[in-house]
Design an enzyme around this catalytic site. Structure first.
Site, PDB file in Angstrom:
ATOM      1  N   HIS A  60      58.975  81.963 -13.067  1.00 19.39           N
ATOM      2  CA  HIS A  60      58.453  81.278 -11.705  1.00 19.39           C
ATOM      3  C   HIS A  60      58.986  82.118 -10.299  1.00 19.39           C
ATOM      4  O   HIS A  60      59.908  82.824 -10.628  1.00 19.39           O
ATOM      5  CB  HIS A  60      58.684  79.847 -11.576  1.00 19.39           C
ATOM      6  CG  HIS A  60      60.174  79.407 -11.647  1.00 19.39           C
ATOM      7  ND1 HIS A  60      61.054  79.856 -12.602  1.00 19.39           N
ATOM      8  CD2 HIS A  60      60.779  78.688 -10.521  1.00 19.39           C
ATOM      9  CE1 HIS A  60      62.342  79.287 -11.894  1.00 19.39           C
ATOM     10  NE2 HIS A  60      61.966  78.926 -11.125  1.00 19.39           N
ATOM     11  N   HIS A  62      61.136  81.211  -7.666  1.00 18.66           N
ATOM     12  CA  HIS A  62      62.060  80.719  -7.067  1.00 18.66           C
ATOM     13  C   HIS A  62      63.058  82.164  -7.107  1.00 18.66           C
ATOM     14  O   HIS A  62      63.005  82.905  -7.921  1.00 18.66           O
ATOM     15  CB  HIS A  62      62.883  79.568  -7.707  1.00 18.66           C
ATOM     16  CG  HIS A  62      62.564  78.311  -7.378  1.00 18.66           C
ATOM     17  ND1 HIS A  62      62.313  77.460  -8.112  1.00 18.66           N
ATOM     18  CD2 HIS A  62      61.706  78.036  -6.128  1.00 18.66           C
ATOM     19  CE1 HIS A  62      61.750  76.271  -7.435  1.00 18.66           C
ATOM     20  NE2 HIS A  62      61.203  76.557  -6.369  1.00 18.66           N
ATOM     21  N   ASP A  64      66.069  82.966  -7.239  1.00 20.74           N
ATOM     22  CA  ASP A  64      67.212  83.420  -8.351  1.00 20.74           C
ATOM     23  C   ASP A  64      66.436  83.802  -9.409  1.00 20.74           C
ATOM     24  O   ASP A  64      67.235  84.238 -10.527  1.00 20.74           O
ATOM     25  CB  ASP A  64      67.931  81.910  -8.570  1.00 20.74           C
ATOM     26  CG  ASP A  64      67.133  81.006  -9.040  1.00 20.74           C
ATOM     27  OD1 ASP A  64      66.369  80.579  -8.453  1.00 20.74           O
ATOM     28  OD2 ASP A  64      67.908  79.934  -9.932  1.00 20.74           O
ATOM     29  N   HIS A  65      65.033  84.054  -9.764  1.00 21.19           N
ATOM     30  CA  HIS A  65      64.384  84.244 -10.848  1.00 21.19           C
ATOM     31  C   HIS A  65      63.949  85.749 -10.574  1.00 21.19           C
ATOM     32  O   HIS A  65      63.298  86.200 -11.791  1.00 21.19           O
ATOM     33  CB  HIS A  65      63.442  83.540 -11.482  1.00 21.19           C
ATOM     34  CG  HIS A  65      64.281  82.186 -11.799  1.00 21.19           C
ATOM     35  ND1 HIS A  65      64.522  81.872 -13.385  1.00 21.19           N
ATOM     36  CD2 HIS A  65      64.878  81.130 -11.070  1.00 21.19           C
ATOM     37  CE1 HIS A  65      65.435  80.739 -13.310  1.00 21.19           C
ATOM     38  NE2 HIS A  65      65.533  80.395 -12.024  1.00 21.19           N
ATOM     39  N   HIS A 137      58.360  72.155 -13.495  1.00 21.53           N
ATOM     40  CA  HIS A 137      59.370  72.303 -12.448  1.00 21.53           C
ATOM     41  C   HIS A 137      58.879  71.820 -11.057  1.00 21.53           C
ATOM     42  O   HIS A 137      57.731  71.195 -10.979  1.00 21.53           O
ATOM     43  CB  HIS A 137      59.741  73.802 -12.787  1.00 21.53           C
ATOM     44  CG  HIS A 137      60.850  74.215 -11.954  1.00 21.53           C
ATOM     45  ND1 HIS A 137      62.118  73.467 -12.049  1.00 21.53           N
ATOM     46  CD2 HIS A 137      61.221  75.584 -11.318  1.00 21.53           C
ATOM     47  CE1 HIS A 137      63.032  74.320 -11.161  1.00 21.53           C
ATOM     48  NE2 HIS A 137      62.456  75.220 -10.730  1.00 21.53           N
ATOM     49  N   ASP A 207      63.185  77.595 -15.665  1.00 21.17           N
ATOM     50  CA  ASP A 207      63.609  76.103 -15.108  1.00 21.17           C
ATOM     51  C   ASP A 207      62.620  75.159 -15.496  1.00 21.17           C
ATOM     52  O   ASP A 207      61.411  75.472 -15.326  1.00 21.17           O
ATOM     53  CB  ASP A 207      63.502  76.432 -13.556  1.00 21.17           C
ATOM     54  CG  ASP A 207      64.708  77.317 -13.146  1.00 21.17           C
ATOM     55  OD1 ASP A 207      65.268  77.619 -13.895  1.00 21.17           O
ATOM     56  OD2 ASP A 207      64.836  77.099 -11.969  1.00 21.17           O
ATOM     57  N   HIS A 265      71.444  78.865 -17.099  1.00 22.16           N
ATOM     58  CA  HIS A 265      71.076  78.370 -15.653  1.00 22.16           C
ATOM     59  C   HIS A 265      71.927  77.267 -15.390  1.00 22.16           C
ATOM     60  O   HIS A 265      71.482  76.174 -14.785  1.00 22.16           O
ATOM     61  CB  HIS A 265      69.278  77.854 -15.630  1.00 22.16           C
ATOM     62  CG  HIS A 265      68.886  77.868 -14.327  1.00 22.16           C
ATOM     63  ND1 HIS A 265      69.176  76.570 -13.775  1.00 22.16           N
ATOM     64  CD2 HIS A 265      68.445  78.738 -13.736  1.00 22.16           C
ATOM     65  CE1 HIS A 265      68.405  76.842 -12.348  1.00 22.16           C
ATOM     66  NE2 HIS A 265      68.048  78.106 -12.379  1.00 22.16           N
TER      67      HIS A 265
HETATM   68 ZN   LIG Z   1      66.173  78.725 -10.828  1.00 21.31          ZN
HETATM   69 ZN   LIG Z   2      63.473  77.158 -10.118  1.00 22.65          ZN
END
Ligand SMILES: [Zn+2]
Ligand SMILES: [Zn+2]
Length: 302
Positions: A60, A62, A64-65, A137, A207, A265
């Site tokens: 996805h 976000h 951090d990915h 999510h 996530d 995570h």
């Molecule tokens: Zn994340």
């Molecule tokens: Zn996320």
């Protein structure tokens, strides 16, 4: 097949943990699940090379990915990559990748193909497939199943001998599923091979909150890599932000009867992951907490 965890922290990195990225090495090829910021440097600190990455699956959008993707692509290009890179993700991945690769004065010297996999869709990668299913999510997201196609059954030398087949090239042909001629008779591969053997299966949730479809998708996986943002004490808060606790991940692993559960995570608040592990262990024994550069070998079951 080998899994190498390149980043195991949720939301932002910590001194010990980088943000999400999981590499699966299969033969000469690496399949990368998520590509958090700094993933290319994590590769350099691991036994793997980012030049071997053939496909990236983003769970996805976000930061951090995915924020590691433009930097990694730039370095691949400067290191002379010519082979295309495939990037898959949920709805909007074409636009996201287009935007990421148009930042600054840079044009990759190789083709980067971005393609959406809708929930329920899959990519056929030859000897294996990667299937996407919907994560639960706060934004649209996918979880992924990497599953090898079945392998031919075990070759029976006794049966081949009994049929008068000389050892050598004819054995190989039969093993590869081809019929061979012996005198005036045709021997079919089924006559010397056992039943097809199942391939290996790895599931990466990205996530997600725990949900029922996850149990079916992860059924009998060799390894389930699951969001474990919190321990049981902070479960409600984790769920509020679309994440799972380690205890909930263990419930999924138990119901899906997986070979091994690996928790990742982790919220940056957990400097020591002891409570994350213990809460999971109360439910499911075959569990590990990932740390950066953890390597897991996934052998064939037979
Ligand atoms: Zn994340
Ligand atoms: Zn996320």
């Amino acid at each position: 097949m080998q899994i190498v965890f390149l980043g195991t922290s949720g939301s932002w990195p910590t001194p010990k943990r980088n943000v999400s990225a999981v590499a699966v090495k299969r033969g000469p090829e690496i399949v990368l699940f998520d590509c958090g910021e700094g993933t290319q440097r994590q590769f350099m600190l691991s036994p793997l090379s980012f030049m071997q990455v053939s496909r990236v699956f983003l769970s996805h959008f976000h930061g951090d990915h995915f924020l590691g993707l433009p930097g990694m692509v730039q370095s691949m290009s400067m290191n002379g990559r010519e082979v295309p890179l495939e990037v898959y993700g949920p709805r909007g991945v074409e636009q996201l990748v287009g935007e990421l690769l148009s930042i600054g004065y840079f044009t990759p010297g190789f083709v980067v193909k971005a393609k959406e996999i809708p929930p329920g869709g899959q990519v056929d990668c030859g000897e294996y497939v990667v299937k996407a299913f919907e994560a639960v999510h706060t934004v649209p997201g996918s979880s992924y199943v990497l599953e090898e196609k079945p392998r031919p059954g075990r070759f029976s030398v006794e049966r081949a001998d009994a049929l008068g087949i000389p050892s050598g090239p004819l054995f190989s042909k039969l093993q590869e599923g081809e019929s061979v001629r012996i005198g005036d008779r045709t021997v079919r591969p089924e006559e010397v091979l056992g039943p097809p053997r199942r391939g290996r299966k790895i599931v990466y949730t990205g996530d997600t909150m725990p949900h029922d479809a996850l149990i079916e998708a992860a059924r009998h996986a060799d390894v389930l890599i699951h969001d474990a943002t919190s321990d049981a004490a902070l479960e409600e808060k984790a769920n509020r932000y679309g994440h799972s606790s380690s205890r909930q991940a263990a419930e999924i692993a138990k119901k899906a009867d997986v070979g091994l559960l690996v928790l990742t995570h982790l919220s940056p608040r957990y400097e020591d992951p002891k409570s994350i592990l213990e809460d999971a262990k109360t439910v499911f024994e075959r569990v590990r907490v990932a740390e950066d550069f953890l390597e897991i070998q996934v052998p064939y079951a037979d």
